[in-house]
Write an enzyme that holds these catalytic residues in place. Structure first.
Site, short mmCIF file in Angstrom:
data_model
loop_
_atom_site.label_atom_id
_atom_site.label_comp_id
_atom_site.label_asym_id
_atom_site.label_seq_id
_atom_site.Cartn_x
_atom_site.Cartn_y
_atom_site.Cartn_z
N ALA A 38 2.25 6.84 -10.21
CA ALA A 38 1.53 7.69 -10.77
C ALA A 38 -0.16 6.91 -11.61
O ALA A 38 -1.25 7.84 -11.26
CB ALA A 38 1.71 8.98 -11.37
N ASP A 41 -2.38 4.56 -8.81
CA ASP A 41 -2.73 6.38 -8.23
C ASP A 41 -3.70 6.71 -8.62
O ASP A 41 -4.81 7.00 -8.70
CB ASP A 41 -1.85 7.61 -7.60
CG ASP A 41 -1.11 6.64 -6.48
OD1 ASP A 41 -1.05 6.43 -6.13
OD2 ASP A 41 0.43 6.89 -6.90
N MET A 87 -1.71 4.08 4.27
CA MET A 87 -2.45 5.71 5.34
C MET A 87 -3.20 6.39 3.78
O MET A 87 -2.98 6.25 2.73
CB MET A 87 -0.60 6.21 4.61
CG MET A 87 -0.79 7.19 5.55
SD MET A 87 0.48 7.63 5.17
CE MET A 87 2.01 6.74 5.58
N GLU A 116 7.54 14.48 7.92
CA GLU A 116 8.09 13.72 7.75
C GLU A 116 8.31 13.14 6.53
O GLU A 116 7.38 13.27 5.50
CB GLU A 116 8.33 12.35 8.97
CG GLU A 116 7.51 12.65 10.30
CD GLU A 116 7.39 10.69 10.64
OE1 GLU A 116 6.90 9.96 10.38
OE2 GLU A 116 6.19 11.24 12.19
N LYS A 118 7.70 10.72 3.25
CA LYS A 118 7.32 9.19 3.20
C LYS A 118 8.13 8.41 2.25
O LYS A 118 9.05 8.92 1.33
CB LYS A 118 6.50 9.53 1.83
CG LYS A 118 5.68 8.14 2.31
CD LYS A 118 3.65 8.38 1.34
CE LYS A 118 3.61 6.92 1.35
NZ LYS A 118 4.26 5.69 0.11
N ARG A 139 3.52 -5.78 6.43
CA ARG A 139 2.44 -5.98 6.37
C ARG A 139 1.22 -6.13 6.05
O ARG A 139 0.42 -7.08 6.39
CB ARG A 139 2.38 -4.20 6.23
CG ARG A 139 0.78 -3.22 5.87
CD ARG A 139 0.82 -2.27 5.73
NE ARG A 139 0.92 -1.79 4.45
CZ ARG A 139 0.40 -0.66 3.99
NH1 ARG A 139 0.40 0.57 4.65
NH2 ARG A 139 0.20 -1.02 2.19
N GLU A 173 9.71 1.48 7.92
CA GLU A 173 9.82 1.28 6.70
C GLU A 173 11.19 0.28 6.56
O GLU A 173 12.46 1.04 7.33
CB GLU A 173 9.96 2.15 5.78
CG GLU A 173 9.32 2.15 4.50
CD GLU A 173 7.64 2.30 4.35
OE1 GLU A 173 7.28 1.94 3.59
OE2 GLU A 173 7.31 1.79 5.13
N LYS A 312 1.75 13.07 -1.71
CA LYS A 312 2.05 11.87 -2.95
C LYS A 312 3.00 13.41 -4.03
O LYS A 312 2.54 13.99 -4.67
CB LYS A 312 1.67 11.16 -3.64
CG LYS A 312 0.82 10.12 -2.91
CD LYS A 312 2.12 9.39 -1.95
CE LYS A 312 2.73 8.28 -3.23
NZ LYS A 312 1.52 7.43 -3.93
N CYS A 409 24.46 -7.99 -38.39
CA CYS A 409 24.77 -8.61 -39.54
C CYS A 409 23.75 -8.92 -40.72
O CYS A 409 24.35 -9.27 -42.00
CB CYS A 409 24.91 -10.52 -39.22
SG CYS A 409 23.55 -11.12 -38.45
#
Length: 668
Positions: A38, A41, A87, A116, A118, A139, A173, A312, A409
């Site tokens: 986060a 991003d 992406m 789909e 991620k 990649r 992946e 996300k 101690c």
């Protein structure tokens, strides 16, 4: 974002690029991210917005114009015939609507999407020639990746041969299931090795190994979701998924072909709620235009396809109050702060503690006792304080004072050169002695069954044991004075202590708990020099002559054995009959027992063992220890303050055992 002048924007762009480049190298090249997704991003989006406002500041080497990270490893390089693009991503449903409107405008009519999950892993390309796997690659930077073909041959769900002689490429992946991740980290922790921060890092580090045997042990998985050059009869993404599944690829079957954004949002809401119940990590949802001809028509930008977008998930956060800050002493003397908080439900579990790592981290976060803090799970696994809610700070709050005395101690704490940690350097510190004995007895070291933290503490409190050599002089009479320690447990412990004398010497070396000398280093050293007493006399150059043994390990080991107390301890262990020779290791199948081949879940606070020790104990007996309760669970073992897992087990009528009942089953 505040309005900036051109000069201010230029300076800010340079700052963001430098920061993002450093973070990207940590993420892609080192598999060791230093900030949460986060945070990355947010900085990335800020750079994108600035480059939109000031197009003349866009440069070809900007991270917004590149894919992934630059390749910095010893693996062979692979050029991708078709670039492996990144992406685009969005962070709100409104942005998803904008994406849909943009697609509709470009093609002239509404479209259907294949929606789909991620997967949170590492991108992987698989190339086949005449139906045989000929190359696997990461990649990398999108143009050039790393050759991981040898490693891919040890990933069980990657078909080495297709049922048809196709020459083709598929992509997907590579990931590590949560259960495999928990097991790997428990093993590494037991061996004194650094644990992985999250499953994504573990998967990346495991796939990008020079030694394929390590990959084989790591239990990686794949989901394949892209067919680079599908046959002409394949006209849609959902059809491609089905056909790849028929060919033997592991595909994720949760995806759906959806024709409206209302359906897409319903899918997102469903998996936002379900994500913690999945056996693998996901960090969002992917929308792909389902029609492959439309994908080709829409094409790509420099960096991303125009026909797909990732939504996300926002990091799940909860607010809670810091009640106290505890400092604990590890076996090497490092003193670590932990925030103790009001319990909160977070990402599927009840959380009441979070590490504050070291004094610098504590100061940076600015945490005080009584503060309200925002809490999240790093990688959906490890509780971490995101920030302090300053407007909720009590008026009488005072800055937290870092202690200067050891909590065990009472001696002065010190900062060693080049370390951020605080240390207690008193070798007789009770906490260090206790942790050292626990480590010595652990499965990765001398494997003394029945010698858990509760027993070790009692032995020290009663002055029966002051160092590991004293373990070999324990008597039945002494052990009978321990709380809740019955005859059978006493016999089993004494037998296990006696049996440990025959262990191969690398286990003893690792068990001594020498700073920086992990299980692997101990094995490499004993493999070469064969005898522990000889190892104790080695010089730094002799040790560094061993491949992968560096100066840090060598200097730490020689400094340890240069101490008269260490030589005295080694002599006492030899006199007690401990083996000093390297024997190698032999793994044995678990004998028949109550837990063999059973699926077991642990929950709650355990009193006799750490979670990692109990997990290993069960695994030694042939049990499969998982992280979540399901209909396939054979037993739930619970300690104090058991939470939602116990509730779910009751609902599913899963048999349950208390910690003590489970120990009784083990000792039968």
């Amino acid at each position: 974002m505040a309005v900036l002048t051109h000069n201010q924007a230029s300076q800010k762009v340079d700052e963001l690029r430098k920061k993002l480049d450093e973070w990207a190298e940590d993420y892609y090249a080192k598999d060791a991210p230093v900030v949460e997704d986060a945070v990355y991003d947010k900085a990335y989006q800020e750079l994108v917005e600035l480059e939109k406002q000031f197009p003349d500041l866009v440069t070809s080497d900007s991270i917004t114009q590149r894919v992934g990270g630059e390749i910095k490893s010893d693996l062979s390089k692979v050029e991708h015939p078709v670039p492996m693009l990144s992406m685009g991503d969005v962070f709100s449903k409104d942005e998803l609507k904008e994406f849909d409107e943009r697609i509709t405008k470009l093609v002239g009519h509404p479209v259907a999407y294949n929606v789909e999950l991620k997967i949170d892993g590492l991108s992987l390309s698989l190339e086949y020639t005449a139906g045989k796997l000929t190359r696997a690659s990461t990649r990398g930077n999108g143009r050039v990746g790393e050759d991981v073909t040898a490693n891919a041959k040890f990933i069980k769900d990657i078909p080495q041969t297709l049922p048809e002689p196709l020459t083709t490429e598929v992509r997907g992946e590579c990931y590590m299931e949560k259960e495999a991740f928990a097991k790997l980290n428990a093993e590494r922790d037991e061996k004194g090795e650094q644990v992985f921060a999250n499953p994504r890092n573990a998967a990346a580090g495991s796939l990008r190994q020079l030694d394929a045997r390590i990959t084989k042990k790591r239990n990686l998985s794949t989901f394949i979701y892209t067919w680079v050059n599908p046959p002409k009869n394949i006209t849609s993404q959902h059809q491609a998924i089905d056909e790849m599944n028929r060919l033997g690829f592991h595909t994720n079957q949760t995806g759906q072909r959806l024709e409206s954004m209302d359906e897409v949002f319903k899918f997102i809401d469903e998996y936002t709620a379900k994500r913690n119940d999945l056996s693998y990590g996901i960090d969002g949802i992917v929308l792909k235009v389902d029609d492959l001809s439309l994908q080709n028509e829409l094409g790509n930008t420099v960096k991303v396809p125009r026909w797909e977008i990732a939504y996300k998930f926002p990091p799940e956060e909860q607010e809670t109050v810091v009640k106290e800050i505890e400092w604990t002493v590890g076996r090497t003397g490092v003193v670590t702060p932990t925030a103790v908080m009001d319990p909160v439900q977070l990402a599927g579990t009840v959380v009441s503690r979070a590490s504050l790592h070291n004094p610098d981290y504590l100061r940076e976060k600015g945490v005080r006792i009584g503060d309200t803090v925002k809490l999240h799970k790093a990688g959906d696994i490890i509780p971490e304080i995101s920030s302090v809610v300053l407007n909720k700070r009590p008026k009488d709050s005072e800055p937290y004072q870092i202690p200067n005395k050891c909590p065990s101690c009472g001696q002065d704490l010190v900062h060693l050169q080049d370390e951020v940690a605080l240390r207690c350097i008193n070798p007789m510190c009770p906490a260090q002695v206790e942790e050292g004995i626990i480590h010595f007895a652990s499965r990765g070291a001398m494997n003394i069954m029945g010698l858990g933290p509760r027993i070790v503490k009692q032995l020290i409190d009663k002055n029966f044991v002051n160092d590991v050599a004293d373990l070999y002089h324990l008597t039945n009479e002494q052990l009978s004075q321990l709380d809740h320690f019955k005859d059978k447990s006493i016999t089993n412990l004494l037998t296990s202590i006696e049996n440990s004398k025959q262990n191969s010497a690398e286990l003893l070396l690792f068990g001594l708990g020498i700073d920086h000398v992990g299980a692997k280093a101990a094995r490499l050293i004993l493999e070469k020099y064969k005898n522990l007493e000889k190892v104790s006399q080695l010089t730094v150059p002799e040790l560094t002559s061993i491949d992968t043994i560096g100066e840090t390990i060598a200097e730490s080991l020689t400094a340890y054995f240069n101490q008269p107390s260490a030589q005295k301890l080694l002599q006492e262990l030899r006199d007690s009959g401990l083996n000093m020779e390297y024997l190698g290791t032999v793994e044995e199948e678990a004998p028949d027992n109550f837990f063999k081949e059973k699926t077991v879940v642990l929950t709650g606070k355990l009193s006799d063992f750490t979670r990692s020790e109990f997990t290993k104990k069960l695994q030694d007996l042939g049990a499969k220890v998982t992280g979540s309760v399901s209909k396939k669970t054979d037993y739930l073992i619970y300690g104090a303050d058991a939470g939602s897992k116990k509730d779910k087990a009751e609902k599913l009528q899963v048999p349950m055992l208390t910690e003590q009942e489970a120990i009784a089953k083990i000792e039968k």
